[in-house]
Design a protein around this motif. Sequence first.
Motif, PDB file in Angstrom:
ATOM      1  N   HIS A   1       0.831  -1.202   0.000  1.00 52.74           N
ATOM      2  CA  HIS A   1       0.000   0.000   0.000  1.00 52.74           C
ATOM      3  C   HIS A   1       0.869   1.258   0.000  1.00 52.74           C
ATOM      4  O   HIS A   1       0.908   1.984  -0.963  1.00 52.74           O
TER       5      HIS A   1
ATOM      6  N   HIS B   1     -13.854   2.711  -2.861  1.00 55.72           N
ATOM      7  CA  HIS B   1     -13.266   1.699  -1.972  1.00 55.72           C
ATOM      8  C   HIS B   1     -14.308   1.029  -1.059  1.00 55.72           C
ATOM      9  O   HIS B   1     -14.092   0.874   0.156  1.00 55.72           O
TER      10      HIS B   1
ATOM     11  N   ASP C   1      -1.997  -1.094  -3.836  1.00 56.01           N
ATOM     12  CA  ASP C   1      -3.410  -0.721  -3.795  1.00 56.01           C
ATOM     13  C   ASP C   1      -3.575   0.693  -3.238  1.00 56.01           C
ATOM     14  O   ASP C   1      -2.760   1.144  -2.435  1.00 56.01           O
ATOM     15  N   ASP C   2      -4.644   1.314  -3.647  1.00 58.45           N
ATOM     16  CA  ASP C   2      -5.176   2.577  -3.104  1.00 58.45           C
ATOM     17  C   ASP C   2      -4.632   3.832  -3.800  1.00 58.45           C
ATOM     18  O   ASP C   2      -5.402   4.661  -4.228  1.00 58.45           O
TER      19      ASP C   2
ATOM     20  N   PRO D   1     -11.209  -4.083  -3.305  1.00 62.24           N
ATOM     21  CA  PRO D   1     -10.813  -3.560  -1.997  1.00 62.24           C
ATOM     22  C   PRO D   1     -10.949  -4.670  -0.952  1.00 62.24           C
ATOM     23  O   PRO D   1     -11.878  -5.470  -1.018  1.00 62.24           O
TER      24      PRO D   1
ATOM     25  N   HIS E   1      -9.331   0.283  -8.818  1.00 63.55           N
ATOM     26  CA  HIS E   1      -9.566  -0.204  -7.454  1.00 63.55           C
ATOM     27  C   HIS E   1     -10.848   0.459  -6.948  1.00 63.55           C
ATOM     28  O   HIS E   1     -10.874   1.008  -5.853  1.00 63.55           O
TER      29      HIS E   1
HETATM   30 ZN   LIG Z   1      -7.585  -0.855  -1.053  1.00 69.91          ZN
END
Ligand SMILES: [Zn+2]
Length: 295
Positions: free
Chosen positions: A41, A167, A95-96, A204, A163
């Motif tokens: 992340h 979320h 991710d994110d 997510p 993604h």
């Molecule tokens: Zn995520």
Amino acid sequence: MSPWKQAALAAYYHGTRPYRVWWNYRAARARRAPVMILFYHRIADDRANAWTCPKNLFAEQMTWLRKHCDVVTLAEAQHRIRTGNPRPAAVVTFDDGYGENNEFALPHLVEHKMPATYFVTLHHVCNGVPFPHDMRAGNTFRPNTIADLRHWAATGLIEIGAHTRTHPDIGAVVDRRRLEDEVVTAGEELQQLLGRSVRYFAFPFGLPANMQPAAFELAYEAGYEGVCSAYGAYNFPGDDPFHLQRIHADDDLLRFRNWLSVDPRKLKIARYEYQSPPMPPKEAQVEGFRRVLGV
Ligand SMILES: [Zn+2]
């Protein structure tokens, strides 16, 4: 990790090593070596949350990967899952979309010519809004901007993936239009903003409870080339290459090495099987058979 746990894991890792070496040798000879897809992340030294990995540890992990695995793209991972894999392969994903990754993680990957897939949440990268779970903990981490994403994509090494828009826990989304928006429309908008195709989607949270077959179907119909879960399993040749299972890249080097040299315990994780549209109810099937048989 506590010193006691560290010692227990070290004993386990070294104790099972001969078995792993033998197991990996046989798997590679049969072209069934694992395809291991990691997810990170945020790479920063403040260890602000459980999904932040310090820079030096990230660099050590990348060095370990280059030495022990073929570091490949998701597309190459899928190719090996389809056709066979003669050597352990690893894919790096994020991710994110944390802005701090501009400072160390992404330049580090580019410097070492390592490909990666970078999944971003559209609302946050478009509007510069920190994630609610970070805000609740008092952290206002800046997300990446679209300009950042264009810059990294232009290196040819960092592929941007979708993604969702906000979320959510996709497993809990019951409204069909919302599901379409989060899975498909958010990816299409990201594609337009980047001027590049968005080929992959990551759920997510990514546990079996955070997914649903309808989301796989939407992703497939929309033309995504693959979707990623995140419950810690390996991929092997012969698996469904559309559903790519990922492993959390732990911020402990021993645990990282333990997982990436194929921990026998991890082989037991049941695969979330994305089922094609459900069969008609039993009664309807019987009716159908009667018609065919003329009874
Ligand atoms: Zn995520």
